[in-house]
Scaffold this active site. Structure first.
Site, PDB file in Angstrom:
ATOM      1  N   CYS A   2       0.824  -1.209   0.000  1.00 32.81           N
ATOM      2  CA  CYS A   2       0.000   0.000   0.000  1.00 32.81           C
ATOM      3  C   CYS A   2       0.860   1.261   0.000  1.00 32.81           C
ATOM      4  CB  CYS A   2      -0.870   0.026   1.246  1.00 32.81           C
ATOM      5  SG  CYS A   2      -1.899  -1.422   1.393  1.00 32.81           S
ATOM      6  N   ARG A  27       5.641  -0.374  -6.160  1.00 33.49           N
ATOM      7  CA  ARG A  27       5.571  -1.124  -4.897  1.00 33.49           C
ATOM      8  C   ARG A  27       4.581  -2.286  -4.976  1.00 33.49           C
ATOM      9  NH1 ARG A  27       7.147   2.137  -0.345  1.00 33.49           N
ATOM     10  NH2 ARG A  27       5.642   1.030   0.913  1.00 33.49           N
ATOM     11  N   TRP A  74      -2.893  -2.807  -1.564  1.00 36.74           N
ATOM     12  CA  TRP A  74      -2.461  -4.184  -1.822  1.00 36.74           C
ATOM     13  C   TRP A  74      -3.247  -5.028  -0.821  1.00 36.74           C
ATOM     14  CZ3 TRP A  74       0.405  -8.142   0.675  1.00 36.74           C
ATOM     15  CH2 TRP A  74       0.994  -9.083  -0.179  1.00 36.74           C
ATOM     16  N   ASN A 100      -2.154   2.683   5.789  1.00 35.82           N
ATOM     17  CA  ASN A 100      -1.257   1.546   5.536  1.00 35.82           C
ATOM     18  C   ASN A 100      -1.057   0.823   6.862  1.00 35.82           C
ATOM     19  OD1 ASN A 100      -0.923   2.427   2.960  1.00 35.82           O
ATOM     20  ND2 ASN A 100       1.226   3.007   3.171  1.00 35.82           N
ATOM     21  N   GLY A 101      -0.956  -0.497   6.812  1.00 37.31           N
ATOM     22  CA  GLY A 101      -0.744  -1.253   8.047  1.00 37.31           C
ATOM     23  C   GLY A 101      -1.913  -2.186   8.292  1.00 37.31           C
ATOM     24  N   GLU A 481      19.321 -17.418  -5.665  1.00 36.21           N
ATOM     25  CA  GLU A 481      18.924 -16.094  -6.152  1.00 36.21           C
ATOM     26  C   GLU A 481      18.495 -16.153  -7.627  1.00 36.21           C
ATOM     27  OE1 GLU A 481      18.011 -13.450  -5.009  1.00 36.21           O
ATOM     28  OE2 GLU A 481      18.355 -11.898  -6.508  1.00 36.21           O
ATOM     29  N   LYS A 485      14.840 -15.028  -8.922  1.00 36.11           N
ATOM     30  CA  LYS A 485      14.623 -14.002  -9.960  1.00 36.11           C
ATOM     31  C   LYS A 485      13.720 -14.543 -11.055  1.00 36.11           C
ATOM     32  CE  LYS A 485      15.479 -11.027  -8.477  1.00 36.11           C
ATOM     33  NZ  LYS A 485      16.136 -10.767  -7.231  1.00 36.11           N
ATOM     34  N   GLU A 488       9.972 -15.189  -9.806  1.00 36.62           N
ATOM     35  CA  GLU A 488       9.134 -14.041  -9.413  1.00 36.62           C
ATOM     36  C   GLU A 488       8.707 -13.182 -10.594  1.00 36.62           C
ATOM     37  OE1 GLU A 488      10.918 -11.113  -6.786  1.00 36.62           O
ATOM     38  OE2 GLU A 488      12.876 -11.495  -7.629  1.00 36.62           O
ATOM     39  N   HIS A 504      20.156 -36.219  -3.711  1.00 34.56           N
ATOM     40  CA  HIS A 504      19.287 -36.539  -2.572  1.00 34.56           C
ATOM     41  C   HIS A 504      17.824 -36.201  -2.856  1.00 34.56           C
ATOM     42  CE1 HIS A 504      22.804 -37.443  -0.210  1.00 34.56           C
ATOM     43  NE2 HIS A 504      23.348 -36.346  -0.708  1.00 34.56           N
ATOM     44  N   LYS A 603       6.979  -4.324  -3.589  1.00 34.37           N
ATOM     45  CA  LYS A 603       8.396  -3.971  -3.449  1.00 34.37           C
ATOM     46  C   LYS A 603       8.796  -3.897  -1.988  1.00 34.37           C
ATOM     47  CE  LYS A 603      12.430  -2.633  -4.941  1.00 34.37           C
ATOM     48  NZ  LYS A 603      13.294  -3.744  -5.410  1.00 34.37           N
TER      49      LYS A 603
HETATM   50  C1  F6R Z   1      13.117 -10.300  -4.674  1.00 32.54           C
HETATM   51  C2  F6R Z   1      12.917  -9.217  -3.719  1.00 32.54           C
HETATM   52  C3  F6R Z   1      12.392  -9.562  -2.368  1.00 32.54           C
HETATM   53  C4  F6R Z   1      13.076  -8.681  -1.302  1.00 32.54           C
HETATM   54  C5  F6R Z   1      12.473  -8.970   0.085  1.00 32.54           C
HETATM   55  C6  F6R Z   1      13.170  -8.162   1.163  1.00 32.54           C
HETATM   56  O1  F6R Z   1      13.653  -9.816  -5.873  1.00 32.54           O
HETATM   57  O2  F6R Z   1      13.157  -8.083  -4.015  1.00 32.54           O
HETATM   58  O3  F6R Z   1      12.579 -10.912  -2.098  1.00 32.54           O
HETATM   59  O4  F6R Z   1      14.439  -8.953  -1.306  1.00 32.54           O
HETATM   60  O5  F6R Z   1      11.113  -8.635   0.077  1.00 32.54           O
HETATM   61  O6  F6R Z   1      13.076  -6.803   0.932  1.00 32.54           O
HETATM   62  P1  F6R Z   1      14.038  -5.765   1.614  1.00 32.54           P
HETATM   63  O7  F6R Z   1      15.427  -6.012   1.101  1.00 32.54           O
HETATM   64  O8  F6R Z   1      13.507  -4.418   1.194  1.00 32.54           O
HETATM   65  O9  F6R Z   1      13.949  -5.988   3.088  1.00 32.54           O
END
Ligand code: F6R
Length: 608
Positions: A2, A27, A74, A100-101, A481, A485, A488, A504, A603
Site C-alpha cells: 500500500c 511497490r 495491496w 497503511n498497516g 537467487e 529471480k 518471481e 538426494h 516492493k
Molecule cells: C526479490 C525481492 C524480495 C526482497 C524482500 C526483502 O527480488 O526483491 O525478495 O528482497 O522482500 O526486501 P528488503 O530487502 O527491502 O527488506
C-alpha cells in the site's frame, strides 16, 4: 505494498496526487483511490486495477481542490474491489482517510460501532478507523484521531481530512512509514520518498507514535501525548530523474545495467589504500564493541537473505566470528540466547520490511548489537539499528531486487574486511581482496556487453516451465537467487539447490523438459560441478553453464555456455549473478510478463 500520497497547498491537488501514485506503482498494488476537498465540492474516486484507470475516471469528474489524499492498496483484509479501496469515509461522508498497516483488533471495534449504529461498506480493517474517528469527533480532528488510536492495536500510517475544514490534513504513524515533504507554502506526505522527490527534496520522517498536521502555510508535529516535536528537515540526495527509466524498456533492466555504478558507489571512499582494510563511517561509533563480538547473525528476507547466505561464507573466510544466517520471519520467533557478545546485521533494501524490523527489535530487546545494511536513507530499520552502512545504490524501482543485491554483497565484503583485519586476516590477503573489489565494476561492464548472448539463450529456453539452478559453496546462494529471480518475474517454476544435494532428491525431476542452469566457475568446486553436469546429461537433461571465460572445455559437457570473467573465489558469485538476472529478465520479456510489477508481489513488504 500500500502507498499513501497527500498534498495541501495553493495548487490543484489532483495532478500532484496522481503523479505521486504513479511513482508508487512499483511497490505493487491492486486498486487505487483519491479524495480531494477545498474546491467547489469534495470528490472521491476509487478503482480496481491501475492508476491509469483511476486517472481516466478522475478526468470524468473534472475535480478541483487544494487538499487531498490518495492511496494504492495491496489487499490484505478483503479482496481487491472499489468498496475495499481507500480512501474510506464514515457514515456522514465528511471524514476521508487512507491507511497503511493492519488493525489487529478491528473486528471487536467494528462490532461495537455497529451496535452504536455505524454502517460499514467494505470488508477492510481500515474502515473501522474512519468510523471510530467519526464516533469520537466533536469539533477537532486531531483529538478525535488520538482518542480513536488509543483503542487500536496494530500498525498504521494514516492520513485524513474533514470536509468542513479543508485547510488541514492530519497524519499519524505507528509502524508504517510516513514522510513529510516540505515545500514553499505547500506540504506533501507519502509512505515512500519516491512520491515526493519531484516536488521537494526536503523531508521529515515521522517517528512511531507521532502525529502531524499539515496546512497550506505551516506544519506541526507532536506525540500522542500532545508534546510538541521539533525535527530538522533532511535533504534527499536522489535526483528526481533517477526514478525514470532512462530509455530502458523496464526499470529492472535499467537497474541491472546500473550495477557497475551501484558497486562503485558501494565502494566509494570505503577502501583504505595500501592497508587492505575498509573504512565505514557508519560503524565508527561501534568499533570498540565490534572488536568484542564473538557471534554474528544475519537476518533478512528474500533476495537480501541470499546476500546474507553469501555473507556467511565471506565472514567465515575472513573473520574469526561464528556466523549464523536466519530468515527474519523465523528469527523473530526463535528462542535464542543473544547477549552483548552477539551482533546481528539486518539487510534490507527498503529498510521497511516488517519481518526484518521485528527481528531487529527482538535482538535489541535481548541486548545484541544491531547493525543495518539498508538502501533507503532514513528508513525505519536505518533509524532503529545501533549503527549501519548505507548502500547508496539509488532508488530501486523494479520489484525484483538486482543492483541492491550486488551492492549488499560488496558491502558485506567491506564489513568482513574491517572485522577480519582486527583478527586473523593478513595484510596480503586484505590487499588481494580490496584490489579485486575495485576491479568489479569493469568486470560487470564486460558481462553486460554480453547481454545479447544471454537474451538469445533466454529466448530459446523461454518455453520451459521448470528450471533447476545448481551451485556449490559461494555459488550456492547465487543458485537460490537465480531461481528466485526467474520465478518471481516470469512465473516459471524454478528451484535453487546446492549441487551436492542433487542426488538426494531433485535428480528425479530431470528429463528433457527440465533444464538446469549450472554455476560452474573454475574454482575449488569445479570438478564436482562437472560431475553433477554429467549426471544431468546422462538423464537427457539440458544444461546451461555459467562458466569462466576461457574454459572452452566445458562446452563439450553442456548445451549452452555463458562466459563470465574470472575474479577471486569469494567475489566470483557476484559476477555470476549478473547473467542470471539477465536470463530471468529476458525469459520474462519473451513470455510478455509484467516485469517491473509482477503479479501478487510488492516492493516493500510492510506486513508480516
Ligand atoms: C526479490 C525481492 C524480495 C526482497 C524482500 C526483502 O527480488 O526483491 O525478495 O528482497 O522482500 O526486501 P528488503 O530487502 O527491502 O527488506
Amino acid at each position: 505494498m500500500c502507498g499513501i500520497v497527500c498534498y495541501i497547498g495553493k495548487r490543484d491537488a489532483t495532478p500532484i496526487l496522481l503523479e505521486g501514485l504513479r511513482r508508487l506503482e512499483y511497490r505493487g498494488y491492486d486498486s487505487a483511490g483519491i479524495a480531494v476537498t477545498g474546491g467547489e465540492q469534495p470528490y472521491l474516486v476509487k478503482t480496481v486495477g491501475k492508476v491509469s484507470e483511476l486517472e481516466r475516471r478522475v478526468a470524468e469528474v473534472k475535480p478541483a481542490g487544494t487538499c487531498g489524499i490518495a492511496h494504492t492498496r495491496w489487499a490484505t483484509h478483503g479482496r481487491p474491489s472499489e468498496a475495499n479501496a481507500h480512501p474510506h469515509t464514515g457514515c456522514h461522508g465528511k471524514i476521508y482517510l487512507v491507511h497503511n498497516g493492519i488493525i489487529e483488533n478491528y473486528q471487536e471495534i467494528k462490532d461495537d460501532l455497529i451496535q452504536k449504529g455505524h454502517r460499514f461498506h467494505s470488508e477492510t480493517d481500515t474502515e473501522v478507523l474512519v468510523h471510530l474517528i467519526e464516533e469520537n469527533f466533536r469539533d477537532d480532528l486531531e483529538s478525535a484521531l488520538k482518542k480513536a488510536l488509543s483503542r487500536v492495536q496494530g500498525t498504521f500510517g494514516i492520513a485524513l481530512f474533514h470536509t468542513d475544514d479543508p485547510t488541514k490534513i492530519v497524519l499519524a504513524r505507528r509502524g508504517s512509514p510516513l514522510i513529510l515533504g516540505i515545500g514553499r507554502n505547500e506540504y506533501l506526505a507519502a509512505s515512500d520518498v519516491n512520491a515526493l522527490i519531484r516536488y521537494t527534496n526536503k523531508v521529515i520522517t515521522l517517528n512511531d507514535n507521532e502525529l502531524a498536521v499539515l496546512s497550506a502555510g505551516d506544519y506541526s508535529i507532536s506525540d500522542f501525548q500532545d508534546r510538541k516535536v521539533e525535527r530538522q528537515t533532511e535533504t534527499i540526495e536522489w535526483p528526481a530523474q533517477s526514478a525514470d527509466k532512462k530509455g530502458f524498456e523496464h526499470f529492472m533492466l535499467k537497474e541491472i545495467f546500473e550495477q557497475p555504478e551501484a558497486v562503485q558507489n558501494a565502494l566509494r571512499g570505503r577502501i583504505v589504500d595500501g592497508e587492505g582494510v575498509s573504512r565505514l563511517g557508519g560503524l565508527d561509533s561501534v568499533t570498540e564493541r565490534l572488536k568484542s563480538i564473538k557471534k554474528l547473525i544475519f537476518v533478512s528476507c528474500g533476495t537480501s537473505f541470499h546476500a546474507c547466505l553469501l555473507g556467511r561464507y565471506t565472514f567465515e573466510k575472513l573473520t574469526d566470528l561464528s556466523v549464523e544466517v536466519d530468515l527474519a520471519s523465523e528469527f523473530r520467533y526463535r528462542n535464542l540466547m543473544l547477549d552483548e557478545k552477539t551482533a546481528i546485521i539486518a539487510l534490507s533494501q527498503s529498510g521497511e520490511t516488517a519481518d526484518t524490523l521485528a527481528a531487529v527489535r527482538e535482538a535489541k530487546r535481548k541486548g545484541a548489537l544491531c547493525l543495518g545494511l539498508v538502501n533507503v536513507v532514513g528508513s525505519t530499520i536505518a533509524k532503529e539499528t545501533d549503527a549501519g552502512v548505507y548502500n547508496h545504490a539509488g532508488p530501486e524501482i523494479g520489484v525484483a531486487s538486482t543492483k541492491v543485491f550486488l551492492s549488499q554483497c560488496v558491502i558485506l565484503n567491506l564489513i568482513a574486511l574491517l572485522i577480519g583485519r582486527y583478527q586473523r586476516l593478513s595484510l596480503t590477503e586484505g590487499l588481494l581482496i580490496t584490489r579485486a573489489l575495485k576491479e568489479l565494476p569493469a568486470l560487470i561492464d564486460k558481462i553486460l556487453k554480453n547481454a545479447p548472448r544471454v537474451e538469445e539463450i533466454a529466448r530459446e529456453y523461454a518455453r520451459y516451465e521448470n528450471f533447476l539452478f545448481l551451485g556449490r559453496l559461494y555459488n550456492y546462494p547465487i543458485a537460490l537467487e537465480g531461481a528466485l529471480k526467474l520465478k518471481e518475474i516470469s512465473y516459471v517454476h524454478a528451484e535453487g539447490y546446492a549441487a551436492g544435494e542433487m542426488k538426494h532428491g531433485p535428480i528425479s525431476l530431470i528429463d528433457p523438459d527440465f533444464p538446469t542452469i549450472a554455476l560452474a566457475p573454475r574454482d575449488s568446486t569445479y570438478d564436482k560441478m562437472i560431475n553433477n553436469i554429467q549426471e544431468i546429461k546422462a538423464r537427457d537433461g539440458k544444461v546451461i553453464a555459467v562458466a569462466t571465460q576461457g574454459d572452452e572445455g566445458i562446452a563439450h559437457h553442456v548445451d549452452r555456455v555463458i562466459y563470465v570473467p574470472q575474479t577471486i573465489d569469494i567475489l566470483q558469485p557476484l559476477l555470476n549473478t549478473v547473467p542470471l538476472q539477465l536470463f530471468a529478465y529476458y525469459v520474462a520479456r519473451a513470455r510478455s510478463c509484467a516485469i517491473d510489477k509482477p503479479r501478487n508481489l510488492a516492493k516493500s513488504v510492510t506486513v508480516e
